[in-house]
Design a protein around this motif. Structure first.
Motif, PDB file in Angstrom:
ATOM      1  N   HIS A  25     -12.690  -3.871  -9.713  1.00  0.00           N
ATOM      2  CA  HIS A  25     -11.645  -4.519  -9.167  1.00  0.00           C
ATOM      3  C   HIS A  25     -12.070  -5.934  -8.503  1.00  0.00           C
ATOM      4  O   HIS A  25     -12.469  -6.330  -7.578  1.00  0.00           O
ATOM      5  CB  HIS A  25     -11.360  -3.622  -7.856  1.00  0.00           C
ATOM      6  CG  HIS A  25     -10.355  -2.448  -8.192  1.00  0.00           C
ATOM      7  ND1 HIS A  25      -9.117  -2.715  -8.177  1.00  0.00           N
ATOM      8  CD2 HIS A  25     -10.786  -1.338  -8.572  1.00  0.00           C
ATOM      9  CE1 HIS A  25      -8.615  -1.229  -8.592  1.00  0.00           C
ATOM     10  NE2 HIS A  25      -9.520  -0.465  -8.574  1.00  0.00           N
ATOM     11  N   ARG A  50     -12.284   3.048   4.495  1.00  0.00           N
ATOM     12  CA  ARG A  50     -10.796   3.183   3.910  1.00  0.00           C
ATOM     13  C   ARG A  50      -9.689   2.645   4.773  1.00  0.00           C
ATOM     14  O   ARG A  50      -9.745   2.938   6.014  1.00  0.00           O
ATOM     15  CB  ARG A  50     -10.756   4.727   3.862  1.00  0.00           C
ATOM     16  CG  ARG A  50      -9.579   5.138   2.950  1.00  0.00           C
ATOM     17  CD  ARG A  50      -9.440   6.606   2.644  1.00  0.00           C
ATOM     18  NE  ARG A  50      -8.122   6.928   1.876  1.00  0.00           N
ATOM     19  CZ  ARG A  50      -8.162   6.671   0.613  1.00  0.00           C
ATOM     20  NH1 ARG A  50      -9.045   6.219  -0.072  1.00  0.00           N
ATOM     21  NH2 ARG A  50      -6.744   6.938  -0.158  1.00  0.00           N
ATOM     22  N   GLU A  67      -7.935   4.588 -11.499  1.00  0.00           N
ATOM     23  CA  GLU A  67      -8.556   5.804 -10.803  1.00  0.00           C
ATOM     24  C   GLU A  67      -7.835   6.993 -10.869  1.00  0.00           C
ATOM     25  O   GLU A  67      -8.540   8.148 -11.198  1.00  0.00           O
ATOM     26  CB  GLU A  67      -9.249   5.382  -9.375  1.00  0.00           C
ATOM     27  CG  GLU A  67     -10.313   4.271  -9.162  1.00  0.00           C
ATOM     28  CD  GLU A  67      -9.718   2.930  -9.215  1.00  0.00           C
ATOM     29  OE1 GLU A  67     -10.520   1.804  -9.023  1.00  0.00           O
ATOM     30  OE2 GLU A  67      -8.467   2.689  -9.449  1.00  0.00           O
ATOM     31  N   GLN A  68      -6.586   6.966 -10.351  1.00  0.00           N
ATOM     32  CA  GLN A  68      -5.761   8.076 -10.450  1.00  0.00           C
ATOM     33  C   GLN A  68      -5.741   8.641 -11.746  1.00  0.00           C
ATOM     34  O   GLN A  68      -5.694  10.093 -12.036  1.00  0.00           O
ATOM     35  CB  GLN A  68      -4.516   7.897  -9.994  1.00  0.00           C
ATOM     36  CG  GLN A  68      -4.249   7.704  -8.303  1.00  0.00           C
ATOM     37  CD  GLN A  68      -3.057   7.674  -7.926  1.00  0.00           C
ATOM     38  OE1 GLN A  68      -2.147   8.330  -8.520  1.00  0.00           O
ATOM     39  NE2 GLN A  68      -2.526   6.928  -7.032  1.00  0.00           N
ATOM     40  N   LEU A 104      -7.379  -0.031  -1.226  1.00  0.00           N
ATOM     41  CA  LEU A 104      -7.652   1.260  -0.397  1.00  0.00           C
ATOM     42  C   LEU A 104      -8.831   0.908   0.304  1.00  0.00           C
ATOM     43  O   LEU A 104      -9.077   1.738   1.446  1.00  0.00           O
ATOM     44  CB  LEU A 104      -8.418   2.132  -1.609  1.00  0.00           C
ATOM     45  CG  LEU A 104      -7.347   2.709  -2.473  1.00  0.00           C
ATOM     46  CD1 LEU A 104      -8.230   3.669  -3.625  1.00  0.00           C
ATOM     47  CD2 LEU A 104      -6.299   3.441  -1.977  1.00  0.00           C
ATOM     48  N   THR A 140      -9.254  -4.117  -3.679  1.00  0.00           N
ATOM     49  CA  THR A 140      -8.418  -3.210  -3.748  1.00  0.00           C
ATOM     50  C   THR A 140      -7.678  -2.860  -2.223  1.00  0.00           C
ATOM     51  O   THR A 140      -8.187  -3.031  -1.308  1.00  0.00           O
ATOM     52  CB  THR A 140      -9.367  -2.068  -3.954  1.00  0.00           C
ATOM     53  OG1 THR A 140      -8.741  -0.715  -3.703  1.00  0.00           O
ATOM     54  CG2 THR A 140     -10.710  -1.871  -3.283  1.00  0.00           C
ATOM     55  N   ARG A 183       0.847  -1.364  -0.158  1.00  0.00           N
ATOM     56  CA  ARG A 183      -0.145   0.018   0.162  1.00  0.00           C
ATOM     57  C   ARG A 183       0.970   1.129   0.051  1.00  0.00           C
ATOM     58  O   ARG A 183       0.722   2.153  -0.516  1.00  0.00           O
ATOM     59  CB  ARG A 183      -0.747   0.072   1.194  1.00  0.00           C
ATOM     60  CG  ARG A 183      -1.953   0.968   1.191  1.00  0.00           C
ATOM     61  CD  ARG A 183      -2.872   0.825   2.223  1.00  0.00           C
ATOM     62  NE  ARG A 183      -3.484  -0.405   2.750  1.00  0.00           N
ATOM     63  CZ  ARG A 183      -3.087  -1.331   3.567  1.00  0.00           C
ATOM     64  NH1 ARG A 183      -2.312  -0.816   4.428  1.00  0.00           N
ATOM     65  NH2 ARG A 183      -3.455  -2.447   3.719  1.00  0.00           N
ATOM     66  N   ASP A 234      -4.057  -1.978  -7.084  1.00  0.00           N
ATOM     67  CA  ASP A 234      -3.759  -0.603  -7.030  1.00  0.00           C
ATOM     68  C   ASP A 234      -4.943   0.188  -7.457  1.00  0.00           C
ATOM     69  O   ASP A 234      -5.664  -0.247  -8.115  1.00  0.00           O
ATOM     70  CB  ASP A 234      -2.419  -0.246  -7.514  1.00  0.00           C
ATOM     71  CG  ASP A 234      -2.567  -0.422  -9.066  1.00  0.00           C
ATOM     72  OD1 ASP A 234      -1.723  -1.293  -9.871  1.00  0.00           O
ATOM     73  OD2 ASP A 234      -3.460   0.292  -9.462  1.00  0.00           O
ATOM     74  N   ASP A 235      -4.651   1.604  -7.328  1.00  0.00           N
ATOM     75  CA  ASP A 235      -5.719   2.591  -7.602  1.00  0.00           C
ATOM     76  C   ASP A 235      -5.303   3.688  -8.836  1.00  0.00           C
ATOM     77  O   ASP A 235      -5.752   4.805  -8.942  1.00  0.00           O
ATOM     78  CB  ASP A 235      -6.206   3.556  -6.268  1.00  0.00           C
ATOM     79  CG  ASP A 235      -5.141   4.439  -6.072  1.00  0.00           C
ATOM     80  OD1 ASP A 235      -5.529   5.755  -5.344  1.00  0.00           O
ATOM     81  OD2 ASP A 235      -4.155   4.018  -6.197  1.00  0.00           O
TER      82      ASP A 235
END
Ligand code: BV8
Length: 229
Positions: free
Chosen positions: A108, A126, A99-100, A114, A112, A61, A95-96
């Motif tokens: 997913h 979160r 989205e980034q 997150l 995830t 993470r 990973d995100d």
């Protein structure tokens, strides 16, 4: 990209995030060449040593926090915008970076980084930067917090939605995955059964390369924008 492809289903794997500095699993030096997946990506491994597993996910993470999307993630976000409603993006990655990069609707299937999950009540929240064994669930207070990822032997998420998308796909595109982990590795065959064309964009031929009508090999940061544009 020809406009005759109708509904496009895209599957991504660890290879799309490699140029963002995140490790893959089965390449030389990949995560599973340094760690035993039985210890880190199974419910039994978590049961045996939750501290070790949580340390692994805390470390990954932290790596994701320092990573930025690359040109491949950005190109797919552009494609989703330009082909509004005609692109289904499924990722095996936790990973995100999609989205980034601006992708709005990312499925997913392996969970995830997150979010954290309570194994007792199913509450999701979160994830804190650092998860520790027996962290209490903020909803039911039980010490049953775990990473919200799908381990071997666990049912992947959103399979109904994915299977429905594969039946209506005109084109299935596999990006940055070795094609070794099921059910994701079976999507190309499922798409073909529904009459879709299949395209592989990968550094090298994957395990199920024979299932693709077309393949382009090279780093995703180069070949994905080349395909999208
Ligand atoms: C399921 C956790 C059924 C998340 C992961 C015995 C017991 C139980 C199950 C099984 C069994 N035998 C078989 C199975 C099924 C099993 C499976 O497929 N095993 C394999 C190994 C044979 N699958 C499962 O268990 C799945 N669940 O079947 O459940 C069920 C149904 C109902 C009810 C109950 C149960 C669950 C699978 C999910 C496992 N979770 N990790 C995490 O920590 O991330 S596995 C791990 O592999 C990740 O999730 C990852 O996403 C996934 C796939 O890996 P890839 O993304 O493909 O990465 P890899 O390194 O392999 O390849 C990278 C590729 O990129 C390479 O080709 C490389 O050339 C390329 N590349 C590199 N750099 C670049 C690049 N390409 C482009 N550009 C670059 N720069």
């Amino acid at each position: 990209m020809s406009k005759s492809d109708d509904h496009i289903v895209i599957l991504t794997g660890a290879g799309i995030s490699a140029e963002s500095g995140l490790g893959t699993f089965r390449d030389v030096g990949g995560l599973w060449s340094r760690y035993d997946w039985r210890d880190l990506a199974t419910p039994e491994g978590f049961e045996r040593d939750p501290g070790f597993v949580l340390e692994f996910y805390n470390w990954r993470r932290e790596r994701v926090r320092g990573a930025r999307p690359n040109a491949a993630h950005i190109a797919l976000a552009r494609l989703e915008r330009d082909w509004a409603g005609l692109v289904t993006l499924v990722t095996q990655n936790v990973d995100d970076l999609h989205e980034q990069a601006g992708s709005r609707d990312v499925i997913h299937m392996h969970g995830t980084h997150l979010t954290a999950l309570c194994a007792a009540c199913g509450h999701r929240w979160r994830a804190p930067d650092v998860m520790a064994p027996a962290d209490p669930c903020p909803a039911c207070a039980k010490p049953t917090t775990r990473p919200d990822v799908v381990w071997f032997g666990e049912a992947p998420y959103h399979m109904d939605r994915i299977e429905s998308a594969l039946t209506s796909a005109g084109l299935f595109v596999s990006i940055g995955t070795s094609g070794t982990v099921y059910p994701a590795a079976g999507f190309a065959a499922a798409a073909r059964r529904s009459g879709a064309r299949t395209l592989e964009l990968n550094l090298e031929p994957s395990e199920n390369a024979a299932l693709f009508d077309e393949a382009r090999h090279g780093p995703a940061g180069t070949i994905v924008p080349g395909w999208v544009d």
